[in-house]
Design a protein around this motif. Sequence first.
Motif, PDB file in Angstrom:
ATOM      1  N   ILE A 171       0.851  -1.189   0.000  1.00 40.11           N
ATOM      2  CA  ILE A 171       0.000   0.000   0.000  1.00 40.11           C
ATOM      3  C   ILE A 171       0.883   1.234   0.000  1.00 40.11           C
ATOM      4  O   ILE A 171       1.705   1.417   0.903  1.00 40.11           O
ATOM      5  CB  ILE A 171      -0.916   0.037   1.241  1.00 40.11           C
ATOM      6  N   ASN A 172       0.730   2.070  -1.013  1.00 44.27           N
ATOM      7  CA  ASN A 172       1.468   3.325  -1.059  1.00 44.27           C
ATOM      8  C   ASN A 172       2.974   3.085  -0.910  1.00 44.27           C
ATOM      9  O   ASN A 172       3.672   3.839  -0.242  1.00 44.27           O
ATOM     10  CB  ASN A 172       0.964   4.261   0.055  1.00 44.27           C
ATOM     11  N   GLY A 173       3.455   2.004  -1.507  1.00 43.05           N
ATOM     12  CA  GLY A 173       4.888   1.697  -1.458  1.00 43.05           C
ATOM     13  C   GLY A 173       5.330   0.974  -0.203  1.00 43.05           C
ATOM     14  O   GLY A 173       6.499   0.597  -0.091  1.00 43.05           O
ATOM     15  N   GLN A 174       4.429   0.772   0.751  1.00 41.62           N
ATOM     16  CA  GLN A 174       4.774   0.052   1.978  1.00 41.62           C
ATOM     17  C   GLN A 174       4.278  -1.389   1.909  1.00 41.62           C
ATOM     18  O   GLN A 174       3.169  -1.648   1.455  1.00 41.62           O
ATOM     19  CB  GLN A 174       4.157   0.729   3.202  1.00 41.62           C
ATOM     20  N   ARG A 175       5.104  -2.314   2.415  1.00 43.88           N
ATOM     21  CA  ARG A 175       4.740  -3.730   2.453  1.00 43.88           C
ATOM     22  C   ARG A 175       4.360  -4.085   3.891  1.00 43.88           C
ATOM     23  O   ARG A 175       5.170  -3.964   4.811  1.00 43.88           O
ATOM     24  CB  ARG A 175       5.899  -4.591   1.954  1.00 43.88           C
ATOM     25  N   ILE A 176       3.111  -4.525   4.047  1.00 39.54           N
ATOM     26  CA  ILE A 176       2.553  -4.793   5.373  1.00 39.54           C
ATOM     27  C   ILE A 176       2.202  -6.269   5.452  1.00 39.54           C
ATOM     28  O   ILE A 176       1.428  -6.783   4.645  1.00 39.54           O
ATOM     29  CB  ILE A 176       1.302  -3.923   5.626  1.00 39.54           C
ATOM     30  N   TYR A 177       2.759  -6.934   6.453  1.00 45.56           N
ATOM     31  CA  TYR A 177       2.607  -8.389   6.595  1.00 45.56           C
ATOM     32  C   TYR A 177       1.697  -8.722   7.768  1.00 45.56           C
ATOM     33  O   TYR A 177       1.870  -8.199   8.870  1.00 45.56           O
ATOM     34  CB  TYR A 177       3.988  -8.999   6.819  1.00 45.56           C
ATOM     35  N   PHE A 178       0.723  -9.611   7.518  1.00 48.35           N
ATOM     36  CA  PHE A 178      -0.124 -10.174   8.564  1.00 48.35           C
ATOM     37  C   PHE A 178       0.149 -11.668   8.615  1.00 48.35           C
ATOM     38  O   PHE A 178      -0.101 -12.384   7.645  1.00 48.35           O
ATOM     39  CB  PHE A 178      -1.601  -9.903   8.279  1.00 48.35           C
ATOM     40  N   SER A 179       0.631 -12.123   9.762  1.00 48.29           N
ATOM     41  CA  SER A 179       1.087 -13.509   9.842  1.00 48.29           C
ATOM     42  C   SER A 179      -0.056 -14.506   9.830  1.00 48.29           C
ATOM     43  O   SER A 179       0.126 -15.646   9.394  1.00 48.29           O
ATOM     44  CB  SER A 179       1.924 -13.705  11.105  1.00 48.29           C
ATOM     45  N   GLY A 180      -1.256 -14.102  10.320  1.00 53.00           N
ATOM     46  CA  GLY A 180      -2.266 -15.103  10.572  1.00 53.00           C
ATOM     47  C   GLY A 180      -1.765 -16.039  11.658  1.00 53.00           C
ATOM     48  O   GLY A 180      -0.845 -15.714  12.412  1.00 53.00           O
ATOM     49  N   ASP A 181      -2.347 -17.232  11.754  1.00 57.30           N
ATOM     50  CA  ASP A 181      -1.938 -18.218  12.763  1.00 57.30           C
ATOM     51  C   ASP A 181      -0.809 -19.072  12.206  1.00 57.30           C
ATOM     52  O   ASP A 181      -1.036 -19.914  11.324  1.00 57.30           O
ATOM     53  CB  ASP A 181      -3.114 -19.119  13.127  1.00 57.30           C
ATOM     54  N   THR A 182       0.379 -18.876  12.722  1.00 61.05           N
ATOM     55  CA  THR A 182       1.520 -19.599  12.179  1.00 61.05           C
ATOM     56  C   THR A 182       2.611 -19.730  13.225  1.00 61.05           C
ATOM     57  O   THR A 182       2.592 -19.061  14.259  1.00 61.05           O
ATOM     58  CB  THR A 182       2.070 -18.872  10.934  1.00 61.05           C
ATOM     59  N   GLU A 183       3.551 -20.605  12.933  1.00 54.17           N
ATOM     60  CA  GLU A 183       4.803 -20.625  13.685  1.00 54.17           C
ATOM     61  C   GLU A 183       5.875 -19.948  12.841  1.00 54.17           C
ATOM     62  O   GLU A 183       5.579 -19.385  11.777  1.00 54.17           O
ATOM     63  CB  GLU A 183       5.160 -22.061  14.067  1.00 54.17           C
ATOM     64  N   ASP A 184       7.100 -20.014  13.324  1.00 55.76           N
ATOM     65  CA  ASP A 184       8.201 -19.309  12.662  1.00 55.76           C
ATOM     66  C   ASP A 184       8.688 -20.103  11.454  1.00 55.76           C
ATOM     67  O   ASP A 184       9.820 -20.580  11.399  1.00 55.76           O
ATOM     68  CB  ASP A 184       9.342 -19.040  13.642  1.00 55.76           C
ATOM     69  N   ILE A 185       7.823 -20.209  10.467  1.00 58.06           N
ATOM     70  CA  ILE A 185       8.051 -21.039   9.279  1.00 58.06           C
ATOM     71  C   ILE A 185       9.129 -20.416   8.376  1.00 58.06           C
ATOM     72  O   ILE A 185       9.391 -19.203   8.442  1.00 58.06           O
ATOM     73  CB  ILE A 185       6.739 -21.233   8.501  1.00 58.06           C
ATOM     74  N   PRO A 186       9.771 -21.224   7.536  1.00 59.42           N
ATOM     75  CA  PRO A 186      10.795 -20.676   6.631  1.00 59.42           C
ATOM     76  C   PRO A 186      10.271 -19.551   5.746  1.00 59.42           C
ATOM     77  O   PRO A 186      10.995 -18.607   5.434  1.00 59.42           O
ATOM     78  CB  PRO A 186      11.204 -21.898   5.786  1.00 59.42           C
TER      79      PRO A 186
END
Length: 273
Positions: free
Chosen positions: A179-194
């Motif tokens: 959005i507007n040049g920014q990358r925004i991450y939502f993990s959802g339900d996860t572990e520290d996956i590769p």
Amino acid sequence: MKKKKLLILLLTFSLSFACKDVKKSGDEIDSTIENSEHTAETNKALKTKGEEIKIVPIEHATVILEWGDVTIYIDPTGGPTAFENQKKPDLILITDIHGDHFNMETLEAIDISQARFILPQAVADEMPDKFSKKLEILTNGDSKEFDGILIEAIPMYNLREEAKAFHVKGRGNGYILTINGQRIYFSGDTEDIPEMRSLKNIDKAFVCMNLPYTMTVESAASAVLDFKPKQVYPYHYRGRPDVSDVGMFKKLVDAGNQDIEVVQLDWYPNDEY
């Protein structure tokens, strides 16, 4: 007589050029108006693209993003009261089938008249038929643009043997929104996956950390130190009955990389978890 004819020809020739000049001037006026309207539209678009991204935490995994005139709901739950005085959504992203991410009562109660849904197939399978025309199904690895926003679906799943049944690989989606040049991450339900650890160029990361369903504070901090977002927002950090120590998470991240800003928002205003 010849002179009179010559004079008439000269006058006709002059008037012909004058008419062409008048038409040309009219075209130039039309072009100026068109260019002015185009410039106004361009300026409006540039103003929209320059808007700041507003983040509104609702509860647990539920958040609203506002960018200009675009409003995005992530995993809307909590019923209609959770969204009082909020703008109605243009996009609704759902990560998984569990009730703290996908709540049909909430979706039935809020105004979704102008919304498109972005969701995995497992969630789409549980949606009523009346919503079918609103659904955009993304599987892990898919991407699509909506309202000038690129949405990428990425894996979210468990690694620990005792937790693999909670979130199997390929069922749910984490999301990256550009959005507007920014990358925004939502993990959802996860572990520290590769797939999380290998993320690149993330500006804002919303990272879960609760047991037994997702991962420990230590695993979350370790993953964040690997993919190095500019800002990290701990969310989805209360399990049943345990509450993850987000203070410890901040200490671990700060100790590993002080360039990563840990941003703590109020995800549990009603203290229901």
